[in-house]
Design a protein around this motif. Structure first.
Motif, PDB file in Angstrom:
ATOM      1  N   ALA A  10     -53.145   7.985  36.757  1.00  0.00           N
ATOM      2  CA  ALA A  10     -54.221   8.049  37.735  1.00  0.00           C
ATOM      3  C   ALA A  10     -55.467   7.344  37.193  1.00  0.00           C
ATOM      4  O   ALA A  10     -55.669   7.264  35.982  1.00  0.00           O
ATOM      5  CB  ALA A  10     -54.548   9.511  38.047  1.00  0.00           C
ATOM      6  N   PRO A  11     -56.323   6.810  38.087  1.00  0.00           N
ATOM      7  CA  PRO A  11     -57.575   6.193  37.633  1.00  0.00           C
ATOM      8  C   PRO A  11     -58.426   7.182  36.845  1.00  0.00           C
ATOM      9  O   PRO A  11     -58.367   8.396  37.054  1.00  0.00           O
ATOM     10  CB  PRO A  11     -58.260   5.795  38.951  1.00  0.00           C
ATOM     11  CG  PRO A  11     -57.151   5.697  39.942  1.00  0.00           C
ATOM     12  CD  PRO A  11     -56.136   6.720  39.539  1.00  0.00           C
ATOM     13  N   GLN A  12     -59.225   6.657  35.936  1.00  0.00           N
ATOM     14  CA  GLN A  12     -60.026   7.501  35.058  1.00  0.00           C
ATOM     15  C   GLN A  12     -61.026   8.371  35.832  1.00  0.00           C
ATOM     16  O   GLN A  12     -61.302   9.504  35.434  1.00  0.00           O
ATOM     17  CB  GLN A  12     -60.768   6.633  34.036  1.00  0.00           C
ATOM     18  CG  GLN A  12     -59.850   5.872  33.101  1.00  0.00           C
ATOM     19  CD  GLN A  12     -59.172   6.773  32.096  1.00  0.00           C
ATOM     20  OE1 GLN A  12     -59.728   7.102  31.061  1.00  0.00           O
ATOM     21  NE2 GLN A  12     -57.949   7.184  32.395  1.00  0.00           N
ATOM     22  N   TRP A  13     -61.551   7.852  36.948  1.00  0.00           N
ATOM     23  CA  TRP A  13     -62.534   8.645  37.684  1.00  0.00           C
ATOM     24  C   TRP A  13     -61.881   9.872  38.316  1.00  0.00           C
ATOM     25  O   TRP A  13     -62.511  10.938  38.417  1.00  0.00           O
ATOM     26  CB  TRP A  13     -63.238   7.792  38.735  1.00  0.00           C
ATOM     27  CG  TRP A  13     -62.383   7.332  39.877  1.00  0.00           C
ATOM     28  CD1 TRP A  13     -61.662   6.182  39.943  1.00  0.00           C
ATOM     29  CD2 TRP A  13     -62.154   8.024  41.115  1.00  0.00           C
ATOM     30  NE1 TRP A  13     -60.990   6.091  41.145  1.00  0.00           N
ATOM     31  CE2 TRP A  13     -61.278   7.208  41.888  1.00  0.00           C
ATOM     32  CE3 TRP A  13     -62.592   9.231  41.652  1.00  0.00           C
ATOM     33  CZ2 TRP A  13     -60.844   7.574  43.152  1.00  0.00           C
ATOM     34  CZ3 TRP A  13     -62.159   9.593  42.920  1.00  0.00           C
ATOM     35  CH2 TRP A  13     -61.308   8.778  43.658  1.00  0.00           C
ATOM     36  N   ILE A  14     -60.611   9.760  38.725  1.00  0.00           N
ATOM     37  CA  ILE A  14     -59.903  10.926  39.257  1.00  0.00           C
ATOM     38  C   ILE A  14     -59.687  11.952  38.149  1.00  0.00           C
ATOM     39  O   ILE A  14     -59.881  13.158  38.348  1.00  0.00           O
ATOM     40  CB  ILE A  14     -58.564  10.503  39.892  1.00  0.00           C
ATOM     41  CG1 ILE A  14     -58.814   9.728  41.188  1.00  0.00           C
ATOM     42  CG2 ILE A  14     -57.685  11.733  40.170  1.00  0.00           C
ATOM     43  CD1 ILE A  14     -57.568   9.290  41.902  1.00  0.00           C
ATOM     44  N   ASN A  15     -59.275  11.471  36.974  1.00  0.00           N
ATOM     45  CA  ASN A  15     -59.095  12.386  35.846  1.00  0.00           C
ATOM     46  C   ASN A  15     -60.399  13.092  35.492  1.00  0.00           C
ATOM     47  O   ASN A  15     -60.401  14.279  35.140  1.00  0.00           O
ATOM     48  CB  ASN A  15     -58.572  11.622  34.627  1.00  0.00           C
ATOM     49  CG  ASN A  15     -57.136  11.163  34.788  1.00  0.00           C
ATOM     50  OD1 ASN A  15     -56.394  11.719  35.594  1.00  0.00           O
ATOM     51  ND2 ASN A  15     -56.746  10.149  34.045  1.00  0.00           N
TER      52      ASN A  15
END
Length: 337
Positions: free
Chosen positions: A73-78
């Protein structure tokens, strides 16, 4: 000469990224199920508003796990996920005291898998600062400082684990990708490395050149002196190529007596100087195996990556230049225009 494949390059082997993907799927689905179970407990306890909020969070986690089941998943979602979990644990500690503290440790462990090295340190310290601030509010000082130290120990162990995994991956890749005879990178990784070179060149807006080398009439060496002798000559030729290449260049054995040298941050003129040095080292010094000595030459085809050129087109340009060198008498370098 080496036939150029027209298929798309396969993904580069990355043990750590694969391990992260498996861990993240477990984290998303596992966290979603745990939070869903907590929402059911809240319903039984009569806290319907809290139960609804927890259930929505659980659905979100499971949905993320499903959408990113085959990729990270993209880092911003994490970051949103870890902030959500951190908030839930902080609320739990304020309401349940010492019982809520136990949830901090799996949250800290998750951070090691959720973020790239570039932002991992920042995120882990932010989460640690949040938890430390909360535990000093809800626990007596004698308990709070021990919990804070135990969190630091967990962070230290996790960092050591990441370092060990990174080192192990490098060693496994080297073992898997290195040709046992020549010490060069195997052909199976050629298309991946060419694609990576193009991507890096486009991002950095720097030139990159590719050299194809073919040992001239090498089959006659095998026929006359035997394949064991030929292997020794090939091993020595590869050593000379690697010694002539710069530290940041990549040398790949593309077939029996053919090699590819990828030269990042190198325009055509500078690459031609390196290529000439490589061919000179092969043809000027005879190859000696036991009491037998033979002189071997090589031909080269060089191509600088052009704007908008695909990886197959780039390799075709170098291959065509190599064909010209062969057809014009061998033992020479031709540069694609």
């Amino acid at each position: 000469m080496t036939p150029v494949s027209t298929t798309s390059p396969s993904a580069t082997f990355d043990l750590w990224q694969h391990f992260r993907l498996l861990a993240m799927r477990t984290i998303y689905f596992g966290s979603g199920l745990v939070i869903a179970a907590t929402s059911i407990y809240s319903v039984l306890d009569g806290s319907y508003a809290a139960a609804a909020a927890l259930f929505c969070v659980a659905i979100g986690f499971i949905l993320i796990g499903y959408l990113y089941r085959n990729e990270l998943a993209p880092q911003w979602i994490n970051f949103l996920v870890i902030c959500c979990l951190g908030t839930l644990v902080s609320v739990s500690m304020k309401s349940a005291g010492i019982m809520g503290v136990y949830w901090m440790y799996p949250i800290l462990a998750m951070v090691f898998f959720m973020f790239d090295k570039t932002i991992f340190v920042l995120v882990i310290m932010l989460i640690y600062a949040l938890f430390a601030a909360v535990i000093y509010q809800v626990l007596p000082f004698d308990y709070a400082w021990r919990v804070a130290v135990s969190m630091l120990v967990l962070i230290g162990v996790g960092a050591a684990f990441l370092i060990m995994m990174s080192s192990m991956q490098r060693k496994l890749f080297t073992a898997a990708a290195t040709d046992s005879l020549t010490g060069c990178i195997k052909r199976e990784y050629l298309s991946d490395m060419v694609m990576q070179a193009i991507q890096k060149s486009e991002r950095a807006k720097k030139p990159v050149s590719l050299l194809q080398i073919d040992m001239d009439s090498f089959q006659s060496v095998n026929d006359r002196y035997g394949y064991l002798f030929g292997d020794k000559v090939l091993e020595e030729a590869a050593r000379r190529i690697r010694n002539a290449a710069r530290e940041h260049d990549s040398v790949i054995r593309s077939s029996g007596a053919e090699f590819v040298v990828i030269m990042p941050n190198t325009a055509r003129k500078a690459a031609a100087d390196v290529a000439t040095d490589i061919l000179d080292r092969i043809r000027h010094d005879p190859f000696t195996v036991k009491s037998l000595t033979v002189t071997v030459t090589a031909s080269g085809g060089l191509a600088e990556l052009k704007a908008g050129q695909q990886w197959g087109e780039w390799m075709e340009a170098a291959d065509s230049a190599l064909y010209q060198a062969k057809s014009q008498g061998r033992n020479r370098l031709k540069v694609a225009q």
